[in-house]
Motif scaffolding. Structure first.
Motif, PDB file in Angstrom:
ATOM      1  N   VAL A   1       0.823  -1.269   0.040  1.00 22.60           N
ATOM      2  CA  VAL A   1      -0.093  -0.055  -0.125  1.00 22.60           C
ATOM      3  C   VAL A   1       0.989   1.324   0.013  1.00 22.60           C
ATOM      4  N   ALA A   2       0.420   2.175  -0.753  1.00 21.46           N
ATOM      5  CA  ALA A   2       1.282   3.542  -0.766  1.00 21.46           C
ATOM      6  C   ALA A   2       0.316   4.421  -0.003  1.00 21.46           C
ATOM      7  N   VAL A   3       1.063   5.311   0.642  1.00 18.50           N
ATOM      8  CA  VAL A   3       0.333   6.381   1.587  1.00 18.50           C
ATOM      9  C   VAL A   3       0.742   7.490   1.239  1.00 18.50           C
ATOM     10  N   VAL A   4      -0.244   8.527   0.439  1.00 19.57           N
ATOM     11  CA  VAL A   4       0.141   9.581  -0.085  1.00 19.57           C
ATOM     12  C   VAL A   4      -0.591  10.819   0.326  1.00 19.57           C
ATOM     13  N   GLY A   5      -0.071  11.928   0.446  1.00 19.50           N
ATOM     14  CA  GLY A   5      -0.777  13.261   1.221  1.00 19.50           C
ATOM     15  C   GLY A   5       0.310  14.399   1.035  1.00 19.50           C
ATOM     16  N   ALA A   6      -0.246  15.372   1.195  1.00 16.55           N
ATOM     17  CA  ALA A   6       0.552  16.953   1.145  1.00 16.55           C
ATOM     18  C   ALA A   6       1.432  16.886   2.296  1.00 16.55           C
ATOM     19  N   SER A   7       2.368  17.492   2.335  1.00 18.41           N
ATOM     20  CA  SER A   7       3.356  17.686   3.438  1.00 18.41           C
ATOM     21  C   SER A   7       2.457  18.043   4.634  1.00 18.41           C
ATOM     22  N   GLY A   8       2.625  17.639   6.003  1.00 21.74           N
ATOM     23  CA  GLY A   8       2.034  17.888   7.192  1.00 21.74           C
ATOM     24  C   GLY A   8       0.514  17.449   7.134  1.00 21.74           C
ATOM     25  N   SER A   9       0.375  16.353   6.433  1.00 23.32           N
ATOM     26  CA  SER A   9      -0.918  15.691   6.508  1.00 23.32           C
ATOM     27  C   SER A   9      -0.973  14.404   7.517  1.00 23.32           C
ATOM     28  N   GLY A  10       0.044  14.156   7.884  1.00 19.99           N
ATOM     29  CA  GLY A  10       0.246  13.215   9.139  1.00 19.99           C
ATOM     30  C   GLY A  10       0.903  11.967   8.381  1.00 19.99           C
ATOM     31  N   LYS A  11       1.461  11.744   7.440  1.00 20.50           N
ATOM     32  CA  LYS A  11       1.862  10.539   6.927  1.00 20.50           C
ATOM     33  C   LYS A  11       3.175  10.098   7.848  1.00 20.50           C
ATOM     34  N   SER A  12       4.102  10.892   8.238  1.00 24.23           N
ATOM     35  CA  SER A  12       5.249  10.372   9.155  1.00 24.23           C
ATOM     36  C   SER A  12       4.877  10.145  10.463  1.00 24.23           C
ATOM     37  N   THR A  13       3.627  10.788  10.983  1.00 27.65           N
ATOM     38  CA  THR A  13       3.194  10.398  12.330  1.00 27.65           C
ATOM     39  C   THR A  13       2.610   8.958  12.237  1.00 27.65           C
ATOM     40  N   LEU A  14       1.891   8.704  11.106  1.00 26.24           N
ATOM     41  CA  LEU A  14       1.493   7.372  11.027  1.00 26.24           C
ATOM     42  C   LEU A  14       2.368   6.468  11.226  1.00 26.24           C
ATOM     43  N   LEU A  15       3.496   6.380  10.137  1.00 20.77           N
ATOM     44  CA  LEU A  15       4.392   5.492  10.151  1.00 20.77           C
ATOM     45  C   LEU A  15       5.216   5.466  11.578  1.00 20.77           C
ATOM     46  N   ALA A  16       5.408   6.609  12.328  1.00 22.33           N
ATOM     47  CA  ALA A  16       6.087   6.414  13.451  1.00 22.33           C
ATOM     48  C   ALA A  16       5.325   5.626  14.668  1.00 22.33           C
ATOM     49  N   VAL A  17       4.127   5.812  14.347  1.00 24.16           N
ATOM     50  CA  VAL A  17       3.153   5.057  15.500  1.00 24.16           C
ATOM     51  C   VAL A  17       3.212   3.718  15.049  1.00 24.16           C
TER      52      VAL A  17
END
Ligand code: ADP
Length: 318
Positions: free
Chosen positions: A61-77
């Motif tokens: 699965v690819a997770v896409v989104g603009a900068s600041g949308s929460g992608k890195s936070t999701l991966l950190a969790v």
């Protein structure tokens, strides 16, 4: 009440099926709030605002989104580095919201592998590619011969067998990232997480890294979640999940259609995501085209639900 009556009632009661019971990764109404500053100047940032996401075992699965949308936070969790403020998050048997520090270490050693954007962060600079791959195996106490064979197998799998004896500075950025994938796989994790793994690479090299991730997914059946700000990756994976404002907003599913005469075409379709409370985000273009504002009319028809502007009311107001 007799036992038979009780049993009868139980049989009739609707069974609550756990959300995503069969999925490998379950994010259920995930919330992550960051506090910055202290005192009256303190600001709260809601990086994840009730995100729902299910990933099945074996999916890429690819997770896409603009900068600041929460992608890195999701991966950190998901990688166990960060804990959610609220909501449920499970990967395989691990409940990530309720892990002790020791469990967190065990989870990170056995269940997930991680590839970062910065090529330099993934590898130990003074070790060769093969030594980088065997490092996690040393920690896990595997015998030396087994470690060497595993390193060779993994480097070959991602197409960088020729780099085994090279140090990171003797490799291109794309080769380094592919070695990083081999390192992340050393302990045979079920889930591979990659945060912008092609962020520092050109298009052709990015393609090689994506190919390597796909090979891993298909050959080892490792589940892969790759975060990127590049919406063009939708063409590379079967499922792309878009995050907007800390929530999953839409998904693109890609499939190959055969025309029965030997020809085939890849079809990509975009779906809106409905959360568990039934909320759907209507894209801005649609809202603007029909001037859908705060209140809309919903109608249930035999095969579809329609959304119409509340024209009568706007007429009243003018
Ligand atoms: P993305 O990866 O999509 O660019 P992030 O997950 O990094 O998004 O960030 C989501 C939001 O949370 C942003 O508004 C960002 O500024 C904020 N944020 C992320 N990490 C922190 C942090 N450690 N402290 C405060 N705010 C943060």
């Amino acid at each position: 009440m007799s036992e038979t009556t009780l049993r009868g009632l139980e049989a009739r009661a609707p069974r609550r099926v756990e959300f995503g019971r069969d999925a490998l990764v379950v994010c259920d109404n995930l919330v992550r709030i960051y506090q910055t500053g202290t005192g009256p100047g303190a600001v709260e940032v809601q990086a994840l605002q009730g995100l729902d996401l299910l990933v099945d075992a074996g999916e890429m699965v690819a997770v896409v989104g603009a900068s600041g949308s929460g992608k890195s936070t999701l991966l950190a969790v998901l990688s166990g580095i960060d804990a959610p403020t609220a909501g449920r998050v499970r990967v395989g048997p691990w409940d990530l919201a309720a892990m002790t520090a020791a469990e967190r270490v065990a989870y990170r050693r056995s269940m997930v592998g991680f590839v970062w954007q910065q090529t330099a962060r993934n590898l130990v600079p003074y070790l060769t590619a093969a030594q980088n791959v065997t490092l996690p195996l040393n920690l896990a106490g595997h015998p030396r011969r087994r470690r060497r064979t595993r390193a060779t197998e993994l480097l070959d799998l991602v197409g960088v067998g020729h780099c085994a004896a090279r140090r990171p500075r003797e490799m291109s950025g794309g080769e380094q990232q592919r070695v990083a994938i081999a390192v992340a796989l050393a302990n045979a994790p079920r889930l591979l997480l990659a945060d912008e793994p092609t962020g520092e690479l050109d298009t052709a090299t990015s393609q090689e890294v994506f190919d390597a991730l796909r090979t891993v997914n298909r050959t080892l059946a490792t589940t892969v979640v790759v975060v990127t700000h590049d919406a063009a990756v939708s063409g590379q994976v079967e499922r792309t999940v878009a995050i907007r404002d800390g929530r999953t907003s839409s998904e693109v599913l890609r499939r190959t259609e055969h025309d029965g005469e030997g020809g085939s075409a890849v079809v990509a379709e975009e779906y809106a995501v409905m959360d568990r409370a039934g909320r759907v985000q209507v894209p801005r273009e649609y809202r603007e085209a029909l001037e859908l504002t705060r209140r809309v009319r919903l109608a249930l028809e035999s095969e579809q639900v329609t959304i119409r502007p509340d024209r009568d009311r706007s007429g009243e107001r003018s």
